[in-house]
Design a protein around this motif. Structure first.
Motif, PDB file in Angstrom:
ATOM      1  N   TYR A 122       0.839  -1.195   0.000  1.00  0.00           N
ATOM      2  CA  TYR A 122       0.000   0.000   0.000  1.00  0.00           C
ATOM      3  C   TYR A 122       0.875   1.246   0.000  1.00  0.00           C
ATOM      4  CZ  TYR A 122      -3.495  -3.443   1.033  1.00  0.00           C
ATOM      5  OH  TYR A 122      -4.304  -4.544   0.939  1.00  0.00           O
ATOM      6  N   PRO A 123       0.458   2.279  -0.716  1.00  0.00           N
ATOM      7  CA  PRO A 123       1.282   3.496  -0.804  1.00  0.00           C
ATOM      8  C   PRO A 123       1.228   4.327   0.487  1.00  0.00           C
ATOM      9  CG  PRO A 123      -0.768   3.813  -1.994  1.00  0.00           C
ATOM     10  CD  PRO A 123      -0.743   2.374  -1.537  1.00  0.00           C
ATOM     11  N   ASN A 124       2.239   5.178   0.643  1.00  0.00           N
ATOM     12  CA  ASN A 124       2.214   6.141   1.743  1.00  0.00           C
ATOM     13  C   ASN A 124       0.914   6.934   1.656  1.00  0.00           C
ATOM     14  OD1 ASN A 124       4.735   5.222   2.330  1.00  0.00           O
ATOM     15  ND2 ASN A 124       5.797   7.120   1.844  1.00  0.00           N
ATOM     16  N   GLY A 125       0.324   7.241   2.798  1.00  0.00           N
ATOM     17  CA  GLY A 125      -0.938   7.969   2.839  1.00  0.00           C
ATOM     18  C   GLY A 125      -2.159   7.085   2.933  1.00  0.00           C
ATOM     19  N   THR A 126      -1.982   5.759   2.811  1.00  0.00           N
ATOM     20  CA  THR A 126      -3.115   4.836   2.931  1.00  0.00           C
ATOM     21  C   THR A 126      -3.619   4.831   4.368  1.00  0.00           C
ATOM     22  OG1 THR A 126      -2.233   3.413   1.181  1.00  0.00           O
ATOM     23  CG2 THR A 126      -3.872   2.434   2.658  1.00  0.00           C
ATOM     24  N   LEU A 127      -4.928   4.995   4.554  1.00  0.00           N
ATOM     25  CA  LEU A 127      -5.538   5.006   5.884  1.00  0.00           C
ATOM     26  C   LEU A 127      -5.802   3.582   6.347  1.00  0.00           C
ATOM     27  CD1 LEU A 127      -6.678   6.671   8.241  1.00  0.00           C
ATOM     28  CD2 LEU A 127      -8.863   6.719   7.021  1.00  0.00           C
ATOM     29  N   LEU A 128      -5.294   3.252   7.523  1.00  0.00           N
ATOM     30  CA  LEU A 128      -5.436   1.920   8.104  1.00  0.00           C
ATOM     31  C   LEU A 128      -6.078   1.998   9.478  1.00  0.00           C
ATOM     32  CD1 LEU A 128      -1.810   0.612   7.427  1.00  0.00           C
ATOM     33  CD2 LEU A 128      -3.832   0.240   6.000  1.00  0.00           C
ATOM     34  N   VAL A 129      -6.719   0.916   9.880  1.00  0.00           N
ATOM     35  CA  VAL A 129      -7.188   0.735  11.253  1.00  0.00           C
ATOM     36  C   VAL A 129      -6.325  -0.377  11.838  1.00  0.00           C
ATOM     37  CG1 VAL A 129      -9.130   0.128  12.737  1.00  0.00           C
ATOM     38  CG2 VAL A 129      -9.526   1.431  10.617  1.00  0.00           C
ATOM     39  N   VAL A 130      -5.618  -0.061  12.923  1.00  0.00           N
ATOM     40  CA  VAL A 130      -4.643  -0.989  13.486  1.00  0.00           C
ATOM     41  C   VAL A 130      -5.018  -1.275  14.940  1.00  0.00           C
ATOM     42  CG1 VAL A 130      -2.197  -1.410  13.908  1.00  0.00           C
ATOM     43  CG2 VAL A 130      -2.890   0.040  11.997  1.00  0.00           C
ATOM     44  N   GLU A 131      -5.029  -2.574  15.292  1.00  0.00           N
ATOM     45  CA  GLU A 131      -5.372  -3.007  16.649  1.00  0.00           C
ATOM     46  C   GLU A 131      -4.232  -3.832  17.236  1.00  0.00           C
ATOM     47  OE1 GLU A 131      -9.227  -4.956  16.992  1.00  0.00           O
ATOM     48  OE2 GLU A 131      -9.788  -4.076  15.052  1.00  0.00           O
ATOM     49  N   TRP A 132      -3.976  -3.626  18.528  1.00  0.00           N
ATOM     50  CA  TRP A 132      -3.012  -4.441  19.263  1.00  0.00           C
ATOM     51  C   TRP A 132      -3.754  -5.240  20.309  1.00  0.00           C
ATOM     52  CZ3 TRP A 132      -1.788   0.168  17.098  1.00  0.00           C
ATOM     53  CH2 TRP A 132      -0.589   0.241  16.392  1.00  0.00           C
ATOM     54  N   ILE A 133      -3.129  -6.286  20.796  1.00  0.00           N
ATOM     55  CA  ILE A 133      -3.763  -7.193  21.747  1.00  0.00           C
ATOM     56  C   ILE A 133      -4.124  -6.504  23.071  1.00  0.00           C
ATOM     57  CG2 ILE A 133      -1.661  -8.114  22.795  1.00  0.00           C
ATOM     58  CD1 ILE A 133      -3.104 -10.926  22.427  1.00  0.00           C
ATOM     59  N   ASP A 134      -3.434  -5.397  23.398  1.00  0.00           N
ATOM     60  CA  ASP A 134      -3.706  -4.694  24.658  1.00  0.00           C
ATOM     61  C   ASP A 134      -4.884  -3.727  24.557  1.00  0.00           C
ATOM     62  OD1 ASP A 134      -2.675  -2.633  23.154  1.00  0.00           O
ATOM     63  OD2 ASP A 134      -1.090  -2.106  24.565  1.00  0.00           O
ATOM     64  N   ASP A 135      -5.666  -3.821  23.483  1.00  0.00           N
ATOM     65  CA  ASP A 135      -6.854  -3.002  23.227  1.00  0.00           C
ATOM     66  C   ASP A 135      -6.559  -1.607  22.696  1.00  0.00           C
ATOM     67  OD1 ASP A 135      -8.678  -5.016  23.858  1.00  0.00           O
ATOM     68  OD2 ASP A 135      -8.593  -4.519  25.989  1.00  0.00           O
ATOM     69  N   LEU A 136      -5.309  -1.328  22.349  1.00  0.00           N
ATOM     70  CA  LEU A 136      -5.023  -0.085  21.641  1.00  0.00           C
ATOM     71  C   LEU A 136      -5.533  -0.249  20.213  1.00  0.00           C
ATOM     72  CD1 LEU A 136      -3.702   2.699  21.316  1.00  0.00           C
ATOM     73  CD2 LEU A 136      -1.563   1.511  20.770  1.00  0.00           C
ATOM     74  N   LYS A 137      -6.275   0.742  19.747  1.00  0.00           N
ATOM     75  CA  LYS A 137      -6.794   0.723  18.378  1.00  0.00           C
ATOM     76  C   LYS A 137      -6.716   2.140  17.834  1.00  0.00           C
ATOM     77  CE  LYS A 137     -10.866  -0.685  15.688  1.00  0.00           C
ATOM     78  NZ  LYS A 137     -12.215  -1.285  15.794  1.00  0.00           N
ATOM     79  N   ILE A 138      -6.057   2.290  16.686  1.00  0.00           N
ATOM     80  CA  ILE A 138      -5.904   3.605  16.082  1.00  0.00           C
ATOM     81  C   ILE A 138      -6.301   3.566  14.612  1.00  0.00           C
ATOM     82  CG2 ILE A 138      -3.994   4.246  17.618  1.00  0.00           C
ATOM     83  CD1 ILE A 138      -2.199   3.916  14.988  1.00  0.00           C
ATOM     84  N   GLU A 139      -6.569   4.743  14.084  1.00  0.00           N
ATOM     85  CA  GLU A 139      -6.625   4.946  12.648  1.00  0.00           C
ATOM     86  C   GLU A 139      -5.384   5.754  12.325  1.00  0.00           C
ATOM     87  OE1 GLU A 139     -10.240   6.830  11.437  1.00  0.00           O
ATOM     88  OE2 GLU A 139     -11.477   5.201  12.220  1.00  0.00           O
ATOM     89  N   GLY A 140      -4.643   5.306  11.331  1.00  0.00           N
ATOM     90  CA  GLY A 140      -3.424   6.007  10.967  1.00  0.00           C
ATOM     91  C   GLY A 140      -3.107   5.840   9.510  1.00  0.00           C
ATOM     92  N   VAL A 141      -2.276   6.730   9.005  1.00  0.00           N
ATOM     93  CA  VAL A 141      -1.866   6.650   7.610  1.00  0.00           C
ATOM     94  C   VAL A 141      -0.410   6.208   7.540  1.00  0.00           C
ATOM     95  CG1 VAL A 141      -3.527   8.333   6.733  1.00  0.00           C
ATOM     96  CG2 VAL A 141      -1.289   9.105   7.476  1.00  0.00           C
ATOM     97  N   ILE A 142      -0.119   5.423   6.513  1.00  0.00           N
ATOM     98  CA  ILE A 142       1.254   4.976   6.309  1.00  0.00           C
ATOM     99  C   ILE A 142       2.105   6.199   5.989  1.00  0.00           C
ATOM    100  CG2 ILE A 142       2.809   3.620   4.855  1.00  0.00           C
ATOM    101  CD1 ILE A 142       0.454   1.686   4.362  1.00  0.00           C
TER     102      ILE A 142
END
Length: 100
Positions: free
Chosen positions: A11-31
């Motif tokens: 995926y190119p830089n600027g792609t919007l992702l939803v990322v989750e970690w096992i500790d319940d952290l969840k963010i929306e971020g762009v590459i």
């Protein structure tokens, strides 16, 4: 490059992702960028490791455990085999890593 970073590298830089970690952290971020780094040990120390990582610019904090208060909007967060997420999806829900 490990499987996680290879998946993100599709995926190119600027792609919007939803990322989750096992500790319940969840963010929306762009590459932001994918880069090679190390674990800050000296090269001659036991445990020295080089690896690839992906910097994500945080656009929204969906959920954040109390012990991760250092994450702020527009900050960068590293995704790598050192800090592996449990799940990564595109904003539309299409899974690209983890629970597919």
């Amino acid at each position: 490059m490990d499987r996680l970073i290879k998946a993100l590298n599709d995926y190119p830089n600027g792609t919007l992702l939803v990322v989750e970690w096992i500790d319940d952290l969840k963010i929306e971020g762009v590459i932001d960028t994918i880069y090679e780094t190390d674990n800050r040990f000296e090269m001659d120390e036991d445990g020295y490791r080089e690896y690839f990582a992906c910097a994500l610019r945080v656009k929204a904090i969906v959920s954040q455990p109390a012990d991760t208060k250092n994450i702020q909007l527009n900050s960068l967060i590293e995704v790598s085999s050192i800090n592996p997420p449990s799940k990564i999806c595109l904003k539309d829900g299409q899974p690209i890593w983890g629970n597919k």
